[in-house]
Write a protein that holds these residues in place. Structure first.
Motif, short mmCIF file in Angstrom:
data_model
loop_
_atom_site.label_atom_id
_atom_site.label_comp_id
_atom_site.label_asym_id
_atom_site.label_seq_id
_atom_site.Cartn_x
_atom_site.Cartn_y
_atom_site.Cartn_z
N ASN A 264 23.74 83.52 33.27
CA ASN A 264 24.23 84.03 31.84
C ASN A 264 23.34 85.26 31.24
O ASN A 264 24.00 86.28 31.37
N GLN A 265 22.37 84.60 30.69
CA GLN A 265 21.12 85.59 29.90
C GLN A 265 21.18 86.37 30.68
O GLN A 265 20.98 87.78 30.60
N PHE A 266 20.60 86.62 32.00
CA PHE A 266 20.29 87.68 32.65
C PHE A 266 21.04 88.51 32.75
O PHE A 266 20.94 89.98 32.98
N ALA A 267 22.41 88.21 33.04
CA ALA A 267 23.76 88.93 33.52
C ALA A 267 23.63 89.26 32.49
O ALA A 267 24.36 91.36 32.14
N ASP A 268 24.10 89.04 30.77
CA ASP A 268 24.19 89.97 30.10
C ASP A 268 23.60 90.46 29.54
O ASP A 268 23.29 92.10 28.65
N SER A 269 21.99 90.35 29.97
CA SER A 269 20.70 91.31 29.85
C SER A 269 20.43 92.73 30.44
O SER A 269 19.79 93.87 30.31
N ILE B 174 16.49 99.93 38.60
CA ILE B 174 16.52 99.32 37.16
C ILE B 174 16.87 98.35 37.34
O ILE B 174 15.72 97.39 36.81
N LEU B 175 18.40 97.77 37.59
CA LEU B 175 17.92 97.04 37.78
C LEU B 175 16.91 95.37 39.05
O LEU B 175 17.07 94.84 38.53
N GLN B 176 16.98 96.30 39.83
CA GLN B 176 15.50 95.96 40.77
C GLN B 176 14.26 95.23 39.80
O GLN B 176 14.18 93.80 39.87
N GLN B 177 14.16 95.95 39.42
CA GLN B 177 13.26 95.93 38.12
C GLN B 177 13.18 95.14 37.43
O GLN B 177 12.05 93.57 36.88
N ALA B 178 14.11 94.81 36.45
CA ALA B 178 14.89 93.57 36.08
C ALA B 178 14.95 92.54 36.63
O ALA B 178 14.33 91.18 35.81
N ALA B 179 15.64 92.25 37.66
CA ALA B 179 15.23 90.79 38.48
C ALA B 179 13.65 90.55 38.65
O ALA B 179 13.59 89.10 39.03
N ASP B 180 13.46 91.61 39.09
CA ASP B 180 11.77 91.63 39.51
C ASP B 180 11.33 90.61 38.54
O ASP B 180 10.53 89.61 38.09
#
Length: 177
Positions: free
Chosen positions: A120-125, A134-140
């Motif tokens: 949930n914290q990741f999804a909110d961020s 940019i989503l891939q970079q955030a996931a990485d």
């Protein structure tokens, strides 16, 4: 392809192991409870991230409420698919826990265990991001900072494997953490 095959067999083995060792033991039971205001579906679908496409569980819905129990011996990433919303929600099922899904069809909140809260914290961020790179970079970045989290499995699958032209090197880099 080899990675997906290994993950499939690992998941299949995990499921068989769960079913043969759990034997209706409450400490191995995962509970899913939902109460979604305005939900008109008569069923929702629950399936494993690495299950075959025809292995899913139909969960009956009555007046927006549903529940389902399943035996597990370890944390298991699942998807909850709601047809009328045309959305899938990652669920991090674990033995002896209950995941609660509450809210209305516009805003759902899923809670119940540490892995779900971490997701949930990741999804909110990242909810404001629209560029996939940019989503891939955030996931990485999340994967590097949380190498032991089961959420990592979902993020690798979502942002590196289930994409057009998956890059084997990117997948291997994500897995190595």
């Amino acid at each position: 392809f080899l990675l997906m095959r290994k993950l499939f067999y690992f998941s299949l083995f995990s499921i068989i192991l769960c079913l043969t060792t759990a034997c209706n033991n409450e400490k191995n039971t995962f509970h899913l409870k939902g109460d979604i205001v305005g939900l008109k579906d008569s069923v929702v679908h629950l399936y494993g991230i690495f299950f075959t496409p025809d292995s899913f569980i139909q969960v009956s819905v009555e007046n927006g409420k549903f529940s389902h129990d399943m035996l597990l011996d370890t944390i298991t990433p699942l998807y909850l698919h709601i047809n009328s919303l045309n959305r899938e929600y990652p669920i991090f099922a674990d033995k002896a826990t209950t995941i609660h899904i509450e809210g209305d069809t516009a805003n759902l909140y899923i809670s119940g265990n540490e892995a779900q809260e971490i997701y949930n914290q990741f999804a909110d961020s990242v909810k404001h991001l629209t560029d996939f790179e940019i989503l891939q970079q955030a996931a990485d970045s999340f994967i590097i900072q949380n190498p032991q989290s089961v959420v990592k499995i979902y993020l690798i699958d979502r942002y590196f494997v289930q994409v057009n032209n998956p890059d084997k090197k990117d997948i291997e880099n994500a897995i190595k953490y």
